[in-house]
Enzyme design. Structure first.
Site, PDB file in Angstrom:
ATOM      1  N   GLU A 165       0.798  -1.233   0.000  1.00  0.00           N
ATOM      2  CA  GLU A 165       0.000   0.000   0.000  1.00  0.00           C
ATOM      3  C   GLU A 165       0.831   1.283   0.000  1.00  0.00           C
ATOM      4  OE1 GLU A 165      -3.538  -2.197   2.541  1.00  0.00           O
ATOM      5  OE2 GLU A 165      -2.666  -0.340   3.316  1.00  0.00           O
ATOM      6  N   GLU A 273      -6.553 -10.588  -0.953  1.00  0.00           N
ATOM      7  CA  GLU A 273      -7.319 -10.336   0.277  1.00  0.00           C
ATOM      8  C   GLU A 273      -8.817 -10.273  -0.027  1.00  0.00           C
ATOM      9  OE1 GLU A 273      -3.808  -7.395   2.018  1.00  0.00           O
ATOM     10  OE2 GLU A 273      -5.889  -6.976   2.540  1.00  0.00           O
ATOM     11  N   ASP A 275     -12.642 -10.230  -0.291  1.00  0.00           N
ATOM     12  CA  ASP A 275     -13.919 -10.314   0.408  1.00  0.00           C
ATOM     13  C   ASP A 275     -14.901  -9.386  -0.298  1.00  0.00           C
ATOM     14  OD1 ASP A 275     -12.991  -7.799   1.388  1.00  0.00           O
ATOM     15  OD2 ASP A 275     -12.434  -8.650   3.314  1.00  0.00           O
TER      16      ASP A 275
END
Length: 668
Positions: A165, A273, A275
């Site tokens: 990030e 990641e 979801d």
């Protein structure tokens, strides 16, 4: 990832129905022959040379339902928080790997590959790193951290998120501000990757980020330019991780284009990641299909196993529900991978609560830590949640001058005794009578709530549980004591407020030291306002239903557990228990007598010595941390207060200490 700082930034990537309709509907992946079809995610992904993994939290590895799904379904794991800088090098040059070792060793024993997450990230970074301002010092610290952590797991990590990030949100397409960029300049990324290659030449080196799934986004283009530059100049980079935290609309229409364009640069792509809010089957299928259609998309990781394990728990974004059962999205994913769902195959329901209990107690884990302005005699009434790899404990502090609150956190119970105590009278909570705290994350508002007694039922809020100075000033749930309490309290005291919510309502329980348990309610949307309809939820003789009520949702069931502290015939504190199918319902005795208590000195062993005969005010170790207060159905643990059996005198000066009970008669 940190849910309190991250969720709001992702809204830019959430698409509506139009984006869903632009994608293909679910179906079987092309070219998957019948002979290659499997019945689990990892096994089916392996048929095409891919992995299907999940984020794993070391603190949940004692949960049988959790590990059963983990071992059955996934052929890759990513430590959720255990490899981050604040978990591995909290103090300069002092490395701790216990929790990360647990995950890596367990995965190796079961043939699961491991993704390393993460080496260089601006968040979950110890303050000593953030405060460095000398470039040579920071460069040396960064290189040493990368080298030490990678050497620890050399040869055992398939892919490392070397830098996480680093790019800013919004339209700049540039790096975000961080200690690394601000002190070392943009070149810190290249330095990190070169150091990582030297440390473990065999590991895949990845750049990982969120909101880079839409090919048209400036942030995506910024990352693409960096990767293209690295490849052109020979800077070692092997893969790009796209986190894929999506809203209910699923991936953007250009998602597969993004994967293909990064792959065309000569790097692998991984969904790291995943979801999706409310877990729509189509949205999950479309995400998986995009990966299956790109040869260099080598694997998919979902960020958690059950909805209750997710950092977005209130959005139910995962493939298994809170009870560990497969959701429709699971079948959509398995089918898209090319497998065959088993219509009746699901995780077993959690075991029923037993009718009797036995426990083993730790020694004294947490004792008072007086300072120049806090002459603390006892620490008591603990509340605890496990969040972001740490236990966060709040407790009452008792002294001759009265009560207030303290906060401490630690990664492992072995560290509890050495943890720093932060006195909350130095925050906006202020001085004066504050006691008996309860903490939870209210997911609809993305705020932490600390509930406590002040003579009224009070609360403070905080966006960051780890910041002891972030709590708001006290506010009250009620304008005054409800009439029904005033009419029944007698010579007792209004104490021990406790909030728990189901999907529609929030309930506030409290006690009166006079044999009554009270309950008020409001709606989830109105909370924390609107508590009305105060009733007596349970009653008994004064000492049989004294105080310190806890109410919990039992994971994987339609059952609630009520604990209330009683005073036994020997004058010692202990807990009785009841169950109900509804928070607004009546309560049925479970283990509710002196001869068959929930927790009392007569059903507790003390391997380190019987330091207390009181099992008093405490809190269960929960399976999550939100307002549903969900606990596992077995292998229970309870943080409680006890004291030297020979102590006496002024109640405010009693030497209460905190210890941990662990259930020893669990059936699962």
């Amino acid at each position: 990832m940190n849910p309190l700082k991250r969720l709001g930034r992702r809204r830019a990537s959430l698409l509506g129905l139009a984006a869903v309709m632009a994608l293909v509907t679910p179906g079987t992946a092309n070219g998957a022959p019948d002979a290659a079809k499997a019945g689990t995610l990892g096994a089916q992904a392996a048929q095409s040379g891919r992995y299907f993994g999940t984020a794993v939290a070391a603190g949940r590895l004692s949960d049988g339902t959790y590990t059963s799904i983990l071992d059955r379904e996934f052929n890759s794991v990513t430590p959720e928080n255990e490899m981050k800088w604040d978990a591995t090098e909290r103090s300069r040059g002092q490395f701790t790997f216990g929790a990360a070792d647990q995950i890596v060793n367990r995965a190796a024993a079961r043939g699961q590959r491991v993704r390393g997450h993460t080496l260089v990230w601006h968040s979950q970074l110890p303050g000593w790193v953030s405060s460095i301002r000398d470039a040579n010092t920071l460069r040396g610290v960064m290189n040493n951290h990368i080298t030490t952590v990678m050497n620890r797991y050399k040869g055992r990590i398939h892919s490392w998120d070397v830098v996480n990030e680093a790019f800013a949100d919004g339209g700049s397409g540039q790096l975000r501000g961080s200690v690394f960029r601000d002190v070392l300049g943009n070149g810190f990324l290249e330095q990190a990757f070169r150091t990582a290659r030297t440390a473990d030449p065999a590991a895949k080196l990845c750049y990982n980020d969120y909101n880079i799934e839409d090919w048209n986004a400036a942030k995506t283009q910024g990352v693409y330019r960096m990767v293209r530059d690295f490849k052109a100049r020979g800077v070692p980079i092997d893969c790009v991780g796209l986190q894929a935290h999506f809203g209910a609309g699923g991936p953007p229409a250009s998602f597969q284009t993004t994967l293909s364009n990064f792959a065309a640069l000569g790097v692998d792509v991984q969904i790291t990641e995943l979801d999706i809010a409310q877990a729509p089957p189509n949205a999950y299928a479309n995400t998986v299909r995009a990966c299956m259609n790109v040869a260099r998309c080598t694997g998919i990781t979902v960020w958690g196993i059950r909805d209750s394990d997710s950092w977005r728990a209130s959005e139910n974004p995962l493939l298994f529900d809170r009870g560990g059962n497969k959701k429709p999205a699971y079948n959509a994913v398995l089918t898209t991978l090319g497998g065959t769902p088993a219509a009746t195959q699901s995780a077993p329901n959690a075991a029923a609560l037993p009718g009797s209990y036995s426990w083993s107690s730790s020694g004294q884990l947490i004792s008072p830590k007086p300072d120049a302005t806090h002459n603390i005699a006892g620490i008591k009434d603990p509340t605890v949640v496990h969040h972001n790899g740490k236990y966060h404990v709040f407790a009452s502090t008792a002294s001759s001058s009265g009560y207030n609150l303290a906060y401490l956190n630690f990664s492992d119970w072995s560290q509890a005794g050495s943890a720093t105590h932060h006195y909350l009278d130095r925050s906006a909570i202020g001085q004066g009578y504050r006691a008996a705290p309860q903490v939870f994350y209210y997911a609809p508002q993305r705020l932490w709530y600390l509930v406590y007694q002040t003579g009224n039922a009070s609360y403070s809020t905080n966006p960051d549980i780890s910041n002891p100075n972030g709590w708001s000033a006290p506010r009250n749930f009620y304008s005054s004591m409800p009439d029904i309490i005033r009419q029944n309290i007698g010579n007792g005291h209004w104490v021990d407020m406790w909030v728990i919510c189901d999907s529609a309502n929030c309930y506030l329980f409290s006690s009166d030291d006079n044999g009554h348990l009270y309950r008020s309610q409001t709606t989830v949307g109105q909370f924390p306002n609107g508590f009305t309809n105060t009733v007596i939820a349970a009653q008994d003789s004064k000492y049989a239903l004294f105080e310190a009520s806890n109410v919990y949702k039992v994971q994987g069931s339609n059952q609630y557990l009520l604990l209330v502290e009683a005073i036994g015939s020997d004058g010692r504190r202990y807990f009785r228990s009841w169950t109900s199918g509804s928070l607004a319902g009546s309560w049925t005795p479970l283990a509710a007598s002196e001869s068959n208590p929930f927790a009392r000195a007569n059903n507790v062993t003390f391997p380190s010595g019987a330091w207390t005969r009181d099992i008093s005010h405490g809190e269960m170790i929960r399976a999550g941390y939100d307002q549903t207060l969900t606990i596992p159905s077995c292998r229970l643990q309870y943080l409680y207060q006890g004291m030297n059996p020979n102590a006496g005198g002024d109640y405010n000066l009693l030497p209460w200490r905190l210890g941990l009970l662990t259930q020893t008669n669990s059936t699962c």
